[in-house]
Motif scaffolding. Sequence first.
Motif, short mmCIF file in Angstrom:
data_model
loop_
_atom_site.label_atom_id
_atom_site.label_comp_id
_atom_site.label_asym_id
_atom_site.label_seq_id
_atom_site.Cartn_x
_atom_site.Cartn_y
_atom_site.Cartn_z
N GLU A 1 49.19 -26.19 12.93
CA GLU A 1 50.43 -26.26 13.70
C GLU A 1 50.35 -25.41 14.97
O GLU A 1 50.89 -25.79 16.01
CB GLU A 1 51.61 -25.80 12.84
CG GLU A 1 51.86 -26.65 11.60
CD GLU A 1 52.29 -28.06 11.95
OE1 GLU A 1 52.58 -28.33 13.12
OE2 GLU A 1 52.32 -28.92 11.04
N LEU A 2 49.66 -24.27 14.89
CA LEU A 2 49.49 -23.44 16.08
C LEU A 2 48.67 -24.16 17.13
O LEU A 2 49.01 -24.13 18.33
CB LEU A 2 48.83 -22.12 15.68
CG LEU A 2 48.60 -21.10 16.80
CD1 LEU A 2 49.93 -20.66 17.40
CD2 LEU A 2 47.84 -19.89 16.27
N VAL A 3 47.60 -24.83 16.71
CA VAL A 3 46.79 -25.60 17.66
C VAL A 3 47.59 -26.75 18.24
O VAL A 3 47.51 -27.05 19.44
CB VAL A 3 45.51 -26.09 16.96
CG1 VAL A 3 44.75 -27.06 17.86
CG2 VAL A 3 44.62 -24.92 16.57
N ALA A 4 48.41 -27.42 17.39
CA ALA A 4 49.23 -28.53 17.88
C ALA A 4 50.25 -28.06 18.91
O ALA A 4 50.46 -28.71 19.94
CB ALA A 4 49.93 -29.20 16.71
N CYS A 5 50.86 -26.91 18.66
CA CYS A 5 51.84 -26.38 19.63
C CYS A 5 51.15 -25.98 20.93
O CYS A 5 51.68 -26.24 22.03
CB CYS A 5 52.57 -25.19 19.02
SG CYS A 5 53.71 -25.59 17.69
N ALA A 6 49.98 -25.36 20.83
CA ALA A 6 49.25 -24.98 22.04
C ALA A 6 48.84 -26.21 22.85
O ALA A 6 48.92 -26.22 24.08
CB ALA A 6 48.03 -24.15 21.67
N THR A 7 48.41 -27.25 22.15
CA THR A 7 48.03 -28.49 22.84
C THR A 7 49.24 -29.13 23.53
O THR A 7 49.14 -29.62 24.65
CB THR A 7 47.42 -29.48 21.84
OG1 THR A 7 46.31 -28.86 21.18
CG2 THR A 7 46.95 -30.73 22.54
N GLN A 8 50.38 -29.10 22.84
CA GLN A 8 51.59 -29.67 23.43
C GLN A 8 52.02 -28.91 24.67
O GLN A 8 52.41 -29.49 25.68
CB GLN A 8 52.72 -29.68 22.40
CG GLN A 8 53.98 -30.37 22.86
CD GLN A 8 55.03 -30.42 21.77
OE1 GLN A 8 54.82 -29.89 20.66
NE2 GLN A 8 56.16 -31.03 22.06
N VAL A 9 51.95 -27.58 24.61
CA VAL A 9 52.31 -26.77 25.78
C VAL A 9 51.35 -27.04 26.93
O VAL A 9 51.75 -27.16 28.09
CB VAL A 9 52.31 -25.28 25.40
CG1 VAL A 9 52.47 -24.41 26.63
CG2 VAL A 9 53.44 -24.98 24.41
N PHE A 10 50.06 -27.17 26.61
CA PHE A 10 49.08 -27.43 27.66
C PHE A 10 49.32 -28.79 28.30
O PHE A 10 49.22 -28.93 29.53
CB PHE A 10 47.67 -27.36 27.07
CG PHE A 10 46.59 -27.68 28.05
CD1 PHE A 10 46.21 -26.75 29.02
CD2 PHE A 10 45.95 -28.91 28.03
CE1 PHE A 10 45.22 -27.05 29.94
CE2 PHE A 10 44.96 -29.22 28.95
CZ PHE A 10 44.59 -28.28 29.90
N CYS A 11 49.66 -29.78 27.48
CA CYS A 11 49.92 -31.11 28.03
C CYS A 11 51.16 -31.11 28.92
O CYS A 11 51.22 -31.81 29.93
CB CYS A 11 50.07 -32.12 26.91
SG CYS A 11 48.55 -32.43 25.97
N CYS A 12 52.17 -30.32 28.54
CA CYS A 12 53.37 -30.23 29.37
C CYS A 12 53.10 -29.52 30.69
O CYS A 12 53.78 -29.78 31.69
CB CYS A 12 54.48 -29.50 28.61
SG CYS A 12 55.10 -30.41 27.17
N CYS A 13 52.13 -28.63 30.67
CA CYS A 13 51.82 -27.88 31.90
C CYS A 13 50.82 -28.59 32.80
O CYS A 13 50.57 -28.13 33.92
CB CYS A 13 51.27 -26.50 31.53
SG CYS A 13 52.46 -25.42 30.71
N ARG A 14 50.26 -29.70 32.35
CA ARG A 14 49.26 -30.39 33.16
C ARG A 14 49.81 -30.89 34.49
O ARG A 14 49.13 -30.77 35.52
CB ARG A 14 48.64 -31.52 32.35
CG ARG A 14 47.75 -31.02 31.22
CD ARG A 14 47.17 -32.16 30.42
NE ARG A 14 46.23 -32.95 31.22
CZ ARG A 14 45.57 -34.00 30.74
NH1 ARG A 14 45.77 -34.39 29.47
NH2 ARG A 14 44.73 -34.67 31.51
#
Length: 385
Positions: free
Chosen positions: A340-353
Amino acid sequence: MMMRRRRTTTSTLAEGMSPNNHWMVTLQKVFYPTLATVGIPSNVVTFLVIWRRTCTLSRSSRLYLMAMAVADTAVLLSIVVLEFSLKFLQAEPFWSHVPWCSLRDVANYGASNASTWLVVAFTAERFVAIHNWRMKSRVCTARCAARTIAAVFLLSVLLAVPHYWANVSVVVNNRSSCVYAQDGPYDRFIHGLVWAQTVQAYILPFTIILLLNRLTLRQISLSNNRVQPVRNTASRGHVGVTSRGHGRIITPLLRSRMRKSALLLVTVSMTFVLLSVTRAVTQIVLRTAATAGPHNSAPDRYDYGVPINVAADVGSMLSLSNAAVNMLLYVCTQRRFRQELVACATQVFCCCRPLVACLRQVFCCRCPLVACLRQVFCCHTETKA
């Protein structure tokens, strides 16, 4: 779990709170800001991950873990940032004046008491969930957990209120300092208050946590030993292995969940005990020396030539580290939390792209505004030439 300030003599105050050239002072100047920088963001991330994701945890466990993250953040803000960091960065922090001198200990002890007893409450809740099937449906619920958490925070603040009358602000050589009240009527009150804090913050929680952990591990060991073959009708006569505990059949899946729950419980609670035991021992030694000393006064707390003072500060650093390591514990012990931590980090990174792409265009001068500014600047330079 604040580093206790001893009754300080006038000469000690005039010389300063601590010898600035000692390696322990330099270590604390670096350690406490670093601890706050790492611990506060990790607690915030832990709270958000557990709040937004289930992590295969029960609702009651999620509430306890989120409450522990809030209490640990309060410890880092009130003790690590506002007290220790400011003490080493400023010659005269704001809490050395009235009324902050008295309010500081109320906030510090309120946060530390909540952090400590939330671990105890979580240990008791997991013990009931693993050991007593009948009470689990009544105790291990979100409503009961919310009420327990609210009671822990309220009682923690109430137990910290008497510390409001423990300190006074004194001025020596045009410099304010916050020290224990040294008047005769307050002497017994101070010693009784500090011993009561030591018992309710260390001795009593340690006893409860060690006892419940021992009983929990014993229950899991007994459930693993009481194994008997049971025919599984859903798998064409396949004989599975189950065990019976308290009148219920414990399947391998349920046993696996019990082990994971016990692993999380023992990791969180025993880490708290191991990181706090050094401070507990040194505080008991210092308090015993203060009581047995002449006029109930301990040696200078800031004299690092005395080994017990160095050990006490190391114990304080280890104890406060407990408020910043929970995210690391969850990552090391809970596979679902890592996912879940990796999923949240990936989601934040995708939002910041999109923002990163926009900034890249700006710095690469692809933005029309930047190109226009560059053209104006070049024309201005050519005109001057």
